[in-house]
Design a protein around this motif. Structure first.
Motif, PDB file in Angstrom:
ATOM      1  N   LEU A   1       0.833  -1.211   0.000  1.00 35.48           N
ATOM      2  CA  LEU A   1       0.000   0.000   0.000  1.00 35.48           C
ATOM      3  C   LEU A   1       0.866   1.259   0.000  1.00 35.48           C
ATOM      4  CD1 LEU A   1      -2.811  -1.068   2.502  1.00 35.48           C
ATOM      5  CD2 LEU A   1      -3.104  -0.547   0.061  1.00 35.48           C
ATOM      6  N   ARG A   2       1.949   1.240   0.752  1.00 34.58           N
ATOM      7  CA  ARG A   2       2.842   2.399   0.758  1.00 34.58           C
ATOM      8  C   ARG A   2       3.446   2.607  -0.630  1.00 34.58           C
ATOM      9  NH1 ARG A   2       3.463   3.976   5.971  1.00 34.58           N
ATOM     10  NH2 ARG A   2       3.131   2.370   7.559  1.00 34.58           N
ATOM     11  N   ALA A   3       3.810   1.483  -1.278  1.00 36.85           N
ATOM     12  CA  ALA A   3       4.385   1.606  -2.616  1.00 36.85           C
ATOM     13  C   ALA A   3       3.366   2.158  -3.605  1.00 36.85           C
ATOM     14  CB  ALA A   3       4.890   0.247  -3.088  1.00 36.85           C
ATOM     15  N   LEU A   4       2.081   1.906  -3.341  1.00 39.34           N
ATOM     16  CA  LEU A   4       1.018   2.395  -4.226  1.00 39.34           C
ATOM     17  C   LEU A   4       0.508   3.777  -3.806  1.00 39.34           C
ATOM     18  CD1 LEU A   4      -1.009  -0.927  -4.680  1.00 39.34           C
ATOM     19  CD2 LEU A   4       0.391   0.224  -6.405  1.00 39.34           C
ATOM     20  N   GLY A   5       1.165   4.358  -2.778  1.00 44.07           N
ATOM     21  CA  GLY A   5       0.786   5.712  -2.350  1.00 44.07           C
ATOM     22  C   GLY A   5      -0.414   5.746  -1.443  1.00 44.07           C
ATOM     23  N   LYS A   6      -0.621   4.748  -0.598  1.00 38.88           N
ATOM     24  CA  LYS A   6      -1.760   4.701   0.322  1.00 38.88           C
ATOM     25  C   LYS A   6      -1.254   4.487   1.746  1.00 38.88           C
ATOM     26  CE  LYS A   6      -4.688   2.711  -3.308  1.00 38.88           C
ATOM     27  NZ  LYS A   6      -5.552   1.571  -3.698  1.00 38.88           N
ATOM     28  N   PRO A   7      -0.534   5.462   2.330  1.00 40.16           N
ATOM     29  CA  PRO A   7       0.066   5.286   3.655  1.00 40.16           C
ATOM     30  C   PRO A   7      -0.951   5.168   4.780  1.00 40.16           C
ATOM     31  CG  PRO A   7       0.325   7.546   2.906  1.00 40.16           C
ATOM     32  CD  PRO A   7      -0.214   6.789   1.739  1.00 40.16           C
ATOM     33  N   ALA A   8      -2.081   5.847   4.691  1.00 43.73           N
ATOM     34  CA  ALA A   8      -3.064   5.791   5.778  1.00 43.73           C
ATOM     35  C   ALA A   8      -3.619   4.376   5.938  1.00 43.73           C
ATOM     36  CB  ALA A   8      -4.198   6.775   5.506  1.00 43.73           C
ATOM     37  N   GLU A   9      -3.944   3.750   4.816  1.00 41.82           N
ATOM     38  CA  GLU A   9      -4.441   2.376   4.885  1.00 41.82           C
ATOM     39  C   GLU A   9      -3.359   1.438   5.430  1.00 41.82           C
ATOM     40  OE1 GLU A   9      -6.374   0.929   1.355  1.00 41.82           O
ATOM     41  OE2 GLU A   9      -6.902   2.971   0.727  1.00 41.82           O
ATOM     42  N   ALA A  10      -2.111   1.725   5.060  1.00 48.33           N
ATOM     43  CA  ALA A  10      -1.003   0.901   5.544  1.00 48.33           C
ATOM     44  C   ALA A  10      -0.856   1.036   7.055  1.00 48.33           C
ATOM     45  CB  ALA A  10       0.291   1.303   4.845  1.00 48.33           C
ATOM     46  N   ASP A  11      -0.942   2.258   7.586  1.00 46.12           N
ATOM     47  CA  ASP A  11      -0.799   2.466   9.035  1.00 46.12           C
ATOM     48  C   ASP A  11      -1.916   1.773   9.807  1.00 46.12           C
ATOM     49  OD1 ASP A  11       1.461   3.927   8.600  1.00 46.12           O
ATOM     50  OD2 ASP A  11       0.463   5.889   8.714  1.00 46.12           O
ATOM     51  N   ALA A  12      -3.117   1.796   9.270  1.00 48.74           N
ATOM     52  CA  ALA A  12      -4.245   1.149   9.949  1.00 48.74           C
ATOM     53  C   ALA A  12      -4.016  -0.358  10.054  1.00 48.74           C
ATOM     54  CB  ALA A  12      -5.541   1.446   9.197  1.00 48.74           C
ATOM     55  N   MET A  13      -3.494  -0.939   8.999  1.00 53.87           N
ATOM     56  CA  MET A  13      -3.220  -2.383   9.022  1.00 53.87           C
ATOM     57  C   MET A  13      -2.139  -2.720  10.044  1.00 53.87           C
ATOM     58  SD  MET A  13      -3.403  -3.940   5.197  1.00 53.87           S
ATOM     59  CE  MET A  13      -4.984  -4.144   4.368  1.00 53.87           C
ATOM     60  N   ILE A  14      -1.105  -1.890  10.139  1.00 59.16           N
ATOM     61  CA  ILE A  14      -0.015  -2.149  11.072  1.00 59.16           C
ATOM     62  C   ILE A  14      -0.512  -2.051  12.514  1.00 59.16           C
ATOM     63  CG2 ILE A  14       2.161  -1.237  11.968  1.00 59.16           C
ATOM     64  CD1 ILE A  14       2.477  -2.826   9.443  1.00 59.16           C
ATOM     65  N   ALA A  15      -1.327  -1.056  12.795  1.00 60.26           N
ATOM     66  CA  ALA A  15      -1.840  -0.877  14.158  1.00 60.26           C
ATOM     67  C   ALA A  15      -2.678  -2.077  14.586  1.00 60.26           C
ATOM     68  CB  ALA A  15      -2.665   0.414  14.229  1.00 60.26           C
ATOM     69  N   GLU A  16      -3.522  -2.538  13.680  1.00 58.47           N
ATOM     70  CA  GLU A  16      -4.347  -3.697  14.000  1.00 58.47           C
ATOM     71  C   GLU A  16      -3.482  -4.944  14.213  1.00 58.47           C
ATOM     72  OE1 GLU A  16      -8.400  -5.854  12.272  1.00 58.47           O
ATOM     73  OE2 GLU A  16      -7.159  -4.621  10.949  1.00 58.47           O
ATOM     74  N   SER A  17      -2.434  -5.066  13.429  1.00 55.03           N
ATOM     75  CA  SER A  17      -1.543  -6.229  13.544  1.00 55.03           C
ATOM     76  C   SER A  17      -0.787  -6.222  14.865  1.00 55.03           C
ATOM     77  CB  SER A  17      -0.548  -6.244  12.381  1.00 55.03           C
ATOM     78  OG  SER A  17      -1.228  -6.361  11.147  1.00 55.03           O
ATOM     79  N   ARG A  18      -0.423  -5.025  15.349  1.00 59.52           N
ATOM     80  CA  ARG A  18       0.295  -4.945  16.624  1.00 59.52           C
ATOM     81  C   ARG A  18      -0.559  -5.467  17.774  1.00 59.52           C
ATOM     82  NH1 ARG A  18       2.575   1.108  15.395  1.00 59.52           N
ATOM     83  NH2 ARG A  18       4.477   0.485  14.258  1.00 59.52           N
ATOM     84  N   ARG A  19      -1.835  -5.156  17.751  1.00 58.08           N
ATOM     85  CA  ARG A  19      -2.711  -5.630  18.821  1.00 58.08           C
ATOM     86  C   ARG A  19      -2.793  -7.164  18.819  1.00 58.08           C
ATOM     87  NH1 ARG A  19      -5.774  -1.209  16.975  1.00 58.08           N
ATOM     88  NH2 ARG A  19      -7.160  -2.591  15.779  1.00 58.08           N
ATOM     89  N   VAL A  20      -2.860  -7.725  17.636  1.00 59.24           N
ATOM     90  CA  VAL A  20      -2.965  -9.184  17.538  1.00 59.24           C
ATOM     91  C   VAL A  20      -1.666  -9.859  17.993  1.00 59.24           C
ATOM     92  CG1 VAL A  20      -3.273 -11.131  15.959  1.00 59.24           C
ATOM     93  CG2 VAL A  20      -4.696  -9.088  15.724  1.00 59.24           C
ATOM     94  N   ILE A  21      -0.510  -9.331  17.578  1.00 60.54           N
ATOM     95  CA  ILE A  21       0.761  -9.976  17.934  1.00 60.54           C
ATOM     96  C   ILE A  21       1.017  -9.896  19.426  1.00 60.54           C
ATOM     97  CG2 ILE A  21       2.328  -8.009  17.690  1.00 60.54           C
ATOM     98  CD1 ILE A  21       2.940 -11.603  16.463  1.00 60.54           C
ATOM     99  N   ASP A  22       0.581  -8.806  20.076  1.00 59.15           N
ATOM    100  CA  ASP A  22       0.747  -8.707  21.529  1.00 59.15           C
ATOM    101  C   ASP A  22      -0.040  -9.809  22.236  1.00 59.15           C
ATOM    102  OD1 ASP A  22       2.437  -6.574  21.332  1.00 59.15           O
ATOM    103  OD2 ASP A  22       0.876  -5.045  21.633  1.00 59.15           O
ATOM    104  N   GLY A  23      -1.215 -10.126  21.716  1.00 56.47           N
ATOM    105  CA  GLY A  23      -2.008 -11.202  22.308  1.00 56.47           C
ATOM    106  C   GLY A  23      -1.359 -12.562  22.115  1.00 56.47           C
ATOM    107  N   LEU A  24      -0.759 -12.765  20.964  1.00 52.60           N
ATOM    108  CA  LEU A  24      -0.088 -14.040  20.706  1.00 52.60           C
ATOM    109  C   LEU A  24       1.128 -14.225  21.617  1.00 52.60           C
ATOM    110  CD1 LEU A  24      -0.231 -14.197  16.805  1.00 52.60           C
ATOM    111  CD2 LEU A  24      -1.540 -15.578  18.420  1.00 52.60           C
ATOM    112  N   ILE A  25       1.904 -13.171  21.792  1.00 52.60           N
ATOM    113  CA  ILE A  25       3.090 -13.269  22.650  1.00 52.60           C
ATOM    114  C   ILE A  25       2.684 -13.541  24.092  1.00 52.60           C
ATOM    115  CG2 ILE A  25       5.018 -11.950  23.604  1.00 52.60           C
ATOM    116  CD1 ILE A  25       5.282 -10.614  20.864  1.00 52.60           C
ATOM    117  N   ALA A  26       1.588 -12.966  24.515  1.00 48.60           N
ATOM    118  CA  ALA A  26       1.114 -13.207  25.882  1.00 48.60           C
ATOM    119  C   ALA A  26       0.743 -14.673  26.083  1.00 48.60           C
ATOM    120  CB  ALA A  26      -0.086 -12.311  26.184  1.00 48.60           C
TER     121      ALA A  26
END
Length: 539
Positions: free
Chosen positions: A493-518
């Motif tokens: 998405l960043r390569a296609l010029g859509k940084p906002a959509e990219a940031d939203a995906m990263i934020a959601e992924s961080r929440r999920v990975i924190d749960g997995l590590i726990a």
């Protein structure tokens, strides 16, 4: 030459010293023989002294007196006398004290001065006692000593009836019985009959003993077979439990992301095989299971970040599967097992960026998968394995940013997995594999500058993973795939010029990975992904 006393020189000297009244009997027989026939004389002497007359004949009265239990003692002189001497006193004494004279006849005996002298002396001392001829070799005319053919005291000269040891005549067995008959006065027919009965009893006794022994051995064999079957049954039960731990239980534990439990399961399974004193004697199926245990342990070691342990484990698995495959090169199960070993050794090098070392392993893996498909073209499991192998070559090409020709492996792997997915549309494992192939196809397209086409494959990847996670929301593997798909899509998405959509995906992924590590703090893969997701601008 004379023959010797069954005893030593002191015994012979005792005869001379003690002497004996003329005609006193001490020996059953005196064996007269030539020195050339000493071996035959020794064998016959040993047999006569050890022979037991059949019990029912012992004590009977015959012309020779009462039948004894044994024929011993028999006189056989062991000394060879000088050519110039005459018969010595010991020989004369022994002849005087013998019940019979047994002459071993042969051409050498006929030429012997001492054999002839012993015959003449015995005949002079005991004209009424028997002289028994035993023909060893040659014809009678060439073997009988001249003294044996001379007229007796009554002037009668008859050729003696000999016990013929020659194989073409009586043979040793019958000849010996003839001698026994001559020494005891028993009828030869009766002796043969009794001897046959005794032999029959011996055969029966031996047969009964053999049957008893065979029965005992049969019982022991039955016990051994039963014990072996029980051991085999227990082995099957133990290995059945191991099979469960390696398949169903392992899949469930992977689903909840509990690596520490997986490690315990693998260690217990491997400990079972470690108790075997000699792994080379394990059945092939046990070695195959052992290889799968090693693959599982290596995979879990790798996930925990213990790369040295993983590599050592995979190498041992490779040694086991290579040995199995060498024994049966055409066995698809062994080809499959060895293919896994090739993959894991290549994978360890791949994740450590040693692509030149990983590539030959992945090629070997692909070649083994092709052999499986050639053996059974309709087997989806083997086609799936080929898809994995082609996919590995795709990952090498993408990682090395290879030329378009190398990237063709990505399209081949995707086509193979799509074919499998169409054949098994409801299999979640195959759907997960298909999502992975879309992801690598997207990466290959990005390398060639086709970002829009790459995004189409990322969309298909995410759609498949979303369906899988909706069906099994607690599956840790699906959740990890979900994070990976979002992370990779965010880069595109960043390569296609859509940084906002990219940031939203990263934020959601961080929440999920924190749960997995726990849920599983020891999972090295998840910690690596958290570090990537925490980067301000993932690349």
């Amino acid at each position: 030459m004379g023959t010797g006393l069954h005893g030593d020189a002191d015994a012979r000297q005792a005869i001379v010293k003690t002497g004996g009244a003329p005609g006193e009997r001490r020996y059953r027989a005196f064996i007269s023989y030539s020195h050339s026939d000493e071996a035959a004389a020794r064998r016959l002497h040993r047999w006569l002294e050890s022979y037991r007359i059949p019990r029912r004949l012992v004590g009977q009265g015959t012309a020779r007196g009462e039948v004894p239990r044994r024929l011993a003692p028999i006189f056989r002189d062991r000394l060879e006398f000088p050519a110039a001497s005459s018969l010595n006193a010991a020989i004369e004494e022994a002849l005087a004290m013998s019940d019979a004279l047994l002459v071993l006849c042969s051409p050498a005996a006929r030429a012997s001065l001492w054999v002839n002298a012993e015959i003449r002396l015995f005949r002079r001392l005991h004209p009424d006692r028997p002289i028994i001829a035993a023909l060893l070799t040659g014809e009678p005319a060439d073997a009988f000593p001249e003294a044996l053919l001379e007229p007796d005291a009554a002037g009668i000269a008859d050729e003696p009836v000999a016990a013929d040891f020659r194989r073409s005549h009586d043979g040793a067995k019958l000849a010996r019985l003839k001698i026994v008959a001559g020494l005891t006065g028993l009828a030869l027919d009766e002796l043969i009959q009794r001897e046959a009965q005794r032999q029959l009893r011996r055969v029966i006794a031996v047969t009964v003993a053999s049957l008893a022994f065979a029965l005992i051995m049969a019982m022991l064999l039955i016990f051994a077979i039963l014990a072996r079957r029980e051991a085999e049954h227990q082995r099957r039960q133990a290995e059945g439990l191991i099979e469960f731990m390696l398949t169903d239980l392992r899949t469930r534990l992977q689903g909840v992301g509990r690596l520490e439990i997986l490690q315990s399961v693998n260690a217990r399974a491997l400990a079972y095989y470690g108790e075997q004193s000699d792994l080379n004697r394990l059945p092939a199926e046990s070695l195959e299971r052992r290889a799968r245990v090693l693959h599982a342990m290596g995979e879990d070691d790798h996930k925990r970040g213990d790369y040295a342990a993983a590599l050592a484990t995979f190498r041992e698995a490779h040694r086991v599967t290579a040995t199995l495959l060498a024994a049966k090169p055409g066995d698809p199960l062994r080809i499959f097992a060895h293919a896994q070993s090739e993959f894991w050794l290549g994978y360890v090098d791949f994740v450590r960026f040693r692509y030149a070392r990983a590539l030959p392993r992945f090629v070997a893996y692909r070649d083994l998968a092709r052999r499986l498909v050639a053996i059974s073209p309709e087997d989806l499991k083997y086609r799936r394995e080929l898809g994995y192998a082609e996919g590995n070559l795709c990952t090498i090409a993408v990682a090395r940013k290879g030329p378009p020709a190398d990237l063709d492996a990505c399209a081949a792997a995707l086509a193979t997995m799509e074919h499998i997915a169409r054949s098994s549309p409801g299999d979640p494992g195959i759907q997960s594999d298909l999502a992975n192939r879309h992801a690598w196809m997207a990466d290959a397209l990005r390398l060639t500058g086709h970002d829009e086409e790459a995004m189409a494959h990322r969309d298909r990847q995410r759609a498949i993973i979303d369906r899988l996670l909706a069906a099994d929301p607690k599956n840790a593997s699906y959740r990890q795939d979900w994070i990976l798909s979002r992370y990779s899509t965010s880069e595109l998405l960043r390569a296609l010029g859509k940084p906002a959509e990219a940031d939203a995906m990263i934020a959601e992924s961080r929440r999920v990975i924190d749960g997995l590590i726990a849920s599983d703090p020891e999972n090295e893969d998840w910690r690596v992904w958290r570090e990537k997701l925490n980067q301000p601008d993932p690349q």
